[in-house]
Each structure stands twice: as structure tokens, then as C-alpha cells.
Design a protein around this motif. Structure first.
Motif, PDB file in Angstrom:
ATOM      1  N   GLY A  22      51.576  40.751  39.610  1.00 29.88           N
ATOM      2  CA  GLY A  22      50.415  41.590  39.919  1.00 29.88           C
ATOM      3  C   GLY A  22      49.615  41.918  38.673  1.00 29.88           C
ATOM      4  O   GLY A  22      48.385  41.835  38.663  1.00 29.88           O
ATOM      5  N   TRP A  23      50.299  42.284  37.604  1.00 33.60           N
ATOM      6  CA  TRP A  23      49.627  42.610  36.349  1.00 33.60           C
ATOM      7  C   TRP A  23      48.884  41.393  35.799  1.00 33.60           C
ATOM      8  O   TRP A  23      47.740  41.495  35.355  1.00 33.60           O
ATOM      9  N   LEU A  24      49.520  40.220  35.834  1.00 36.98           N
ATOM     10  CA  LEU A  24      48.873  38.996  35.357  1.00 36.98           C
ATOM     11  C   LEU A  24      47.640  38.667  36.195  1.00 36.98           C
ATOM     12  O   LEU A  24      46.615  38.228  35.669  1.00 36.98           O
ATOM     13  N   SER A  25      47.720  38.899  37.494  1.00 37.91           N
ATOM     14  CA  SER A  25      46.588  38.644  38.387  1.00 37.91           C
ATOM     15  C   SER A  25      45.413  39.555  38.039  1.00 37.91           C
ATOM     16  O   SER A  25      44.261  39.111  37.981  1.00 37.91           O
ATOM     17  N   VAL A  26      45.684  40.830  37.806  1.00 37.17           N
ATOM     18  CA  VAL A  26      44.633  41.787  37.447  1.00 37.17           C
ATOM     19  C   VAL A  26      43.991  41.392  36.121  1.00 37.17           C
ATOM     20  O   VAL A  26      42.759  41.410  35.983  1.00 37.17           O
ATOM     21  N   GLN A  27      44.791  41.016  35.152  1.00 32.48           N
ATOM     22  CA  GLN A  27      44.256  40.614  33.845  1.00 32.48           C
ATOM     23  C   GLN A  27      43.379  39.375  33.975  1.00 32.48           C
ATOM     24  O   GLN A  27      42.327  39.275  33.342  1.00 32.48           O
ATOM     25  N   SER A  28      43.806  38.437  34.795  1.00 32.55           N
ATOM     26  CA  SER A  28      43.033  37.219  35.014  1.00 32.55           C
ATOM     27  C   SER A  28      41.688  37.548  35.650  1.00 32.55           C
ATOM     28  O   SER A  28      40.649  37.016  35.242  1.00 32.55           O
ATOM     29  N   ARG A  29      41.676  38.435  36.639  1.00 28.04           N
ATOM     30  CA  ARG A  29      40.420  38.833  37.277  1.00 28.04           C
ATOM     31  C   ARG A  29      39.504  39.537  36.299  1.00 28.04           C
ATOM     32  O   ARG A  29      38.287  39.323  36.306  1.00 28.04           O
ATOM     33  N   ARG A  30      40.059  40.393  35.466  1.00 27.19           N
ATOM     34  CA  ARG A  30      39.237  41.107  34.479  1.00 27.19           C
ATOM     35  C   ARG A  30      38.563  40.131  33.524  1.00 27.19           C
ATOM     36  O   ARG A  30      37.396  40.296  33.174  1.00 27.19           O
ATOM     37  N   ARG A  31      39.310  39.124  33.083  1.00 20.25           N
ATOM     38  CA  ARG A  31      38.729  38.130  32.177  1.00 20.25           C
ATOM     39  C   ARG A  31      37.606  37.359  32.874  1.00 20.25           C
ATOM     40  O   ARG A  31      36.567  37.094  32.284  1.00 20.25           O
ATOM     41  N   LYS A  32      37.823  36.990  34.137  1.00 21.24           N
ATOM     42  CA  LYS A  32      36.796  36.258  34.880  1.00 21.24           C
ATOM     43  C   LYS A  32      35.540  37.100  35.055  1.00 21.24           C
ATOM     44  O   LYS A  32      34.415  36.613  34.895  1.00 21.24           O
ATOM     45  N   VAL A  33      35.701  38.371  35.381  1.00 18.19           N
ATOM     46  CA  VAL A  33      34.555  39.257  35.563  1.00 18.19           C
ATOM     47  C   VAL A  33      33.815  39.443  34.240  1.00 18.19           C
ATOM     48  O   VAL A  33      32.582  39.389  34.199  1.00 18.19           O
ATOM     49  N   ALA A  34      34.547  39.653  33.165  1.00 15.34           N
ATOM     50  CA  ALA A  34      33.915  39.829  31.854  1.00 15.34           C
ATOM     51  C   ALA A  34      33.142  38.573  31.458  1.00 15.34           C
ATOM     52  O   ALA A  34      32.027  38.661  30.922  1.00 15.34           O
ATOM     53  N   LYS A  35      33.711  37.411  31.747  1.00 12.68           N
ATOM     54  CA  LYS A  35      33.041  36.151  31.428  1.00 12.68           C
ATOM     55  C   LYS A  35      31.774  35.992  32.264  1.00 12.68           C
ATOM     56  O   LYS A  35      30.727  35.591  31.756  1.00 12.68           O
TER      57      LYS A  35
END
Length: 131
Positions: A22-35
Motif C-alpha cells: 500500500g505504501w509503495l502504491s501511494v508513493q508511486s501515485r505521488r510521483r506520477k502526479v508530481a510528474k
């Protein structure tokens, strides 16, 4: 006893793995949104919004300077405020008439105080024409 211990350890490991995923999924989404946000074009602001902020700032600064007794400096801001409100009234007819009328009234008062009676009369006449 061994079965109970095995079930507890198994449940703890499973819970830990679920939390990690779950934590890895949230981090991945945050990176995608920031990009995506970094790649998106900057929003274009309506020029009248910038002008409105300038008019409000000039009004606020004028009032501060009058309160401090610095009427000559306040007169410059009063003129700037009236000009901004005029432009806004022209850009959006009927929307900023009361603000322009108030700014012209304050400008007239400051002009009278500075001994510029003819200009003060013109400002008051313009304000009266808005009523």
C-alpha cells in the motif's frame, strides 16, 4: 501451541506485506502526479484578476498612508487605485462601479487636502456620474 504461533506470525507477516505494498502504491501515485503537474502548462490568469489585486492593494496602501498622516504619498496610491477601478469598470461594465465611485470620492478628498481643487471637482463629478 506451535499452530497458534505459526498463525500469529503468518498474520503479522501478511499484514506487514499488505502495508508495504500500500505504501509503495501511494508513493508511486505521488510521483506520477508530481510528474504530470510538472509537465502541465501553467494556468493563465485572467488579466482582470491581476488588475483587481492591484486596485485592492492601492486602496489598502492609500488608507494606511492616510492613517499615518502621509497624505502626499497616499494621493499617488489614490490615483493608481482610481485608474485601476476605471479599467476594471471598462472591462466589466456595471461590475465595479461602486468601488470606482468610492475610490474617486477618496481621491477627491485627498486632492482637496493637497489644494488641487479643480482636479478634486473633476473626480467628484466623475463619481457623481456613476451614481
Amino acid at each position: 501451541m506451535n499452530d497458534l504461533l505459526h498463525k500469529l506470525v503468518s498474520a503479522a507477516i501478511t499484514g506487514g506485506l499488505i502495508a508495504l505494498v500500500g505504501w509503495l502504491s501511494v508513493q508511486s501515485r505521488r510521483r506520477k502526479v508530481a510528474k504530470a503537474e510538472a509537465a502541465a502548462p501553467a494556468p493563465v490568469e485572467d488579466p482582470s484578476q491581476t488588475l483587481l489585486r492591484h486596485a485592492q492593494e492601492a486602496d489598502r496602501r492609500r488608507d494606511e498612508l492616510v492613517a499615518q498622516g502621509r497624505r502626499a504619498e497616499a494621493l499617488e496610491h489614490a490615483r493608481a487605485a482610481a485608474d485601476c477601478w476605471r479599467q476594471l469598470t471598462a472591462a466589466r461594465p456595471g461590475r465595479f462601479r461602486s468601488e470606482l465611485q468610492a475610490a474617486l470620492g477618496r481621491l477627491g478628498e485627498l486632492l482637496d487636502g493637497a489644494g488641487q481643487t479643480a482636479e478634486a471637482v473633476r473626480a467628484r463629478q466623475e463619481a457623481a456620474g456613476l451614481a
